[in-house]
Design a protein around this motif. Structure first.
Motif, short mmCIF file in Angstrom:
data_model
loop_
_atom_site.label_atom_id
_atom_site.label_comp_id
_atom_site.label_asym_id
_atom_site.label_seq_id
_atom_site.Cartn_x
_atom_site.Cartn_y
_atom_site.Cartn_z
N LYS A 29 0.83 -1.19 0.00
CA LYS A 29 0.00 0.00 0.00
C LYS A 29 0.87 1.25 0.00
O LYS A 29 1.61 1.48 0.96
CB LYS A 29 -0.88 0.00 1.26
N VAL A 30 0.83 1.99 -1.09
CA VAL A 30 1.51 3.28 -1.09
C VAL A 30 0.54 4.34 -1.58
O VAL A 30 -0.40 4.05 -2.33
CB VAL A 30 2.77 3.30 -1.98
N SER A 31 0.76 5.57 -1.15
CA SER A 31 -0.11 6.66 -1.56
C SER A 31 0.14 6.97 -3.03
O SER A 31 1.16 6.58 -3.60
CB SER A 31 0.19 7.90 -0.72
N ALA A 32 -0.80 7.69 -3.64
CA ALA A 32 -0.64 8.11 -5.04
C ALA A 32 0.61 8.96 -5.19
O ALA A 32 1.36 8.83 -6.16
CB ALA A 32 -1.87 8.88 -5.50
N ASN A 33 0.87 9.82 -4.18
CA ASN A 33 2.05 10.68 -4.26
C ASN A 33 3.34 9.87 -4.27
O ASN A 33 4.27 10.15 -5.03
CB ASN A 33 2.09 11.65 -3.08
N ALA A 34 3.38 8.85 -3.41
CA ALA A 34 4.59 8.02 -3.35
C ALA A 34 4.78 7.28 -4.67
O ALA A 34 5.90 7.20 -5.20
CB ALA A 34 4.50 7.04 -2.18
N ALA A 35 3.69 6.75 -5.21
CA ALA A 35 3.77 6.05 -6.49
C ALA A 35 4.25 7.01 -7.58
O ALA A 35 5.06 6.64 -8.44
CB ALA A 35 2.42 5.46 -6.86
N ALA A 36 3.76 8.25 -7.51
CA ALA A 36 4.18 9.25 -8.49
C ALA A 36 5.68 9.48 -8.40
O ALA A 36 6.37 9.53 -9.42
CB ALA A 36 3.42 10.56 -8.25
N VAL A 37 6.17 9.62 -7.17
CA VAL A 37 7.60 9.86 -6.99
C VAL A 37 8.40 8.68 -7.54
O VAL A 37 9.39 8.88 -8.26
CB VAL A 37 7.94 10.10 -5.50
N ILE A 38 7.97 7.48 -7.22
CA ILE A 38 8.71 6.30 -7.70
C ILE A 38 8.78 6.30 -9.22
O ILE A 38 9.84 6.12 -9.82
CB ILE A 38 8.04 4.99 -7.18
N ALA A 39 7.62 6.54 -9.85
CA ALA A 39 7.59 6.54 -11.32
C ALA A 39 8.49 7.63 -11.89
O ALA A 39 9.24 7.41 -12.85
CB ALA A 39 6.15 6.72 -11.80
#
Lengths: 242, 227
Positions: free
Chosen positions: B86-96
């Motif tokens: 479970k990661v937030s949308a913001n964290a997923a955005a940063v990863i991408a």
């Protein structure tokens, strides 16, 4: 006189090109050896082999107690004993003269920053560039850059200094100032091997001249041998060189 | 054609615009720093690593440079969810964004590393420096100085490209704009405002990176010449 450097029957080829064909000579403590010869005679390669910049195919090289030919050679400990100066200076362009000199003592010998700075001041003064400490390489002339490069090597207090055609890229005046620094070093008792085209300098400063031809030591002797060559090759080399 | 511009209805939303812009800056800053580290490590691996590392890095760079960022964002977002993390949308955005900009950084830094002449390494080696010391003092620093203008452009692009993460509902500036225009039906005006904010952000990023460069590249600051 104990030998600081001893090459015995050294062979080295680049592909099918035999560059060193059984080279032997030795240099004692405090001696200045000038290696001379035509381009392609193997003199620079011999110098690079002494510092393990090239690995040799046969023979032995002993430098300050390090067996350079040995596969288990500790290169970094060899480099603490041997300084080398190159034709193209190879100063680090993003560092000042002082920072260029401080880098190795702080990284390798872990001396403090203040100590390294004192050391830099000291060696810069020895090469006559005390006032250029804060200058970047691009602000210095070729001769000054080469003197900083010499100072950078000196800061590591090597037992042996190698000079690889260090004045070949300089005009006569700048050559003079670099040679003067080298002469001072020689007088101070530094053991030196220099590959050079400066015959007058070799004759005056070298305690031993090594004439290389076709990958072999063709003739060796004191500086005076340049005045009375025994082989026709040296005679013609000296004749064309002066 | 007569169109009546009406910006007045947007006025009430300025705190949200501001919040969106702030999040855009934050996403970009974090992605820039992490992407720089990732890209630089990859560049070193590609220049000096064992064959399998070279192959891995080369594949990574080619895959990222030849697929759309939007697709990469979706793959990261849904991929992570599928793995049950479970990661937030913001964290997923940063990863991408990090994965994306890391690949471009790798190529830029690699050009910088290759610009450092072999004789420099030889000199450092002869002074007794260890390989990591040579990398840090003699290779990376001048290499980064040389490619810094290219890196700056890349990180401004990254900030602009972060708008794509609105698609996975990271609440950055474009996502905010999408919501506001559907509330107010003032789409044209909304995106004009957002465009101007992005322009301002670009300016901020450029100034920031320029100041950082001045602080880090002392020689450049003093002499003003290219390395």
């Amino acid at each position: 006189m104990s030998a600081v450097v001893k090459l015995s029957n050294v062979y080295k080829s680049f592909g099918t090109n035999k560059v060193l064909d059984g080279v032997s000579f030795e240099v004692g403590r405090g001696e200045v050896a000038a290696v001379i010869g035509q381009s392609g005679s193997g003199k620079s390669t011999a110098l690079r082999c002494i510092n393990a910049l090239e690995t040799i195919d046969g023979g032995t090289i002993d430098v300050c107690g390090h067996a350079v030919h040995d596969e288990k050679l500790d290169r970094r400990s060899l480099r603490r004993d041997v300084g080398i100066v190159f034709q193209s200076y190879n100063l680090f362009p993003h560092l000042t003269a002082e920072q260029n000199i401080m880098l190795a003592p702080s990284c390798v010998k872990k001396v403090s920053k203040a100590e390294a700075r004192d050391l830099a001041k000291d060696v810069l003064a020895r090469v006559g560039l005390a006032e250029k400490a804060g200058h970047y390489p691009e602000q210095l002339s070729g001769g000054q850059q080469q003197r900083v490069a010499i100072a950078r090597s000196l800061a590591m207090q090597p037992k042996l200094m190698l000079f690889d055609e260090v004045t070949s890229a300089l005009d006569p005046q700048l050559t003079g100032e670099v040679l003067k620094v080298m002469e001072d070093l020689a007088r101070g008792g530094m053991t030196m091997i220099l590959v050079t085209h400066e015959m007058a300098f070799a004759r005056k400063v070298a305690s031993q001249v090594v004439y290389m031809h076709k990958g072999k030591v063709w003739e060796t002797g004191p500086g005076a041998m340049l005045d009375s060559p025994r082989t026709p090759e040296l005679a013609s080399f000296v004749g064309s060189g002066l | 054609m007569t169109y009546q511009f009406d910006f007045s209805s947007l006025w009430a939303y300025w705190p949200e615009f501001l919040q969106g812009a702030w999040l855009t800056l934050q996403l970009s800053a974090v992605s820039t720093v992490l992407g720089f580290v990732l890209g630089t490590l990859c560049a070193i691996g590609r220049a000096d690593g064992p064959p399998w590392v070279k192959f891995l890095v080369a594949s990574y760079v080619e895959v990222i440079r030849n697929t759309p960022l939007l697709v990469q964002v979706f793959i990261v977002y849904f991929g992570i969810a599928t793995l049950g993390i479970k990661v937030s949308a913001n964290a997923a955005a940063v990863i991408a964004l990090v994965v994306n900009v890391g690949a471009y950084t790798c190529e830029i830094v690699r050009a910088g590393l290759e610009s450092v002449h072999k004789s420099q390494l030889e000199a450092a080696d002869c002074l007794g420096l260890s390989k990591p010391q040579i990398y840090w003092h003699v290779i990376i620093r001048p290499a980064i100085e040389r490619v810094y203008p290219a890196l700056t452009s890349q990180y401004v692009l990254l900030m602009l490209a972060s708008s794509i993460t609105s698609q996975i509902s990271a609440e950055e500036l474009t996502a905010v704009a999408n919501r506001i225009q559907s509330d107010t039906f003032r789409s044209f005006e909304t995106y004009i405002v957002v465009g101007i904010i992005y322009l301002a952000l670009s300016f901020v990023v450029r100034i920031g990176l320029w100041l950082f460069g001045l602080a880090v590249f002392v020689r450049k600051r003093k002499l003003g010449t290219a390395l």
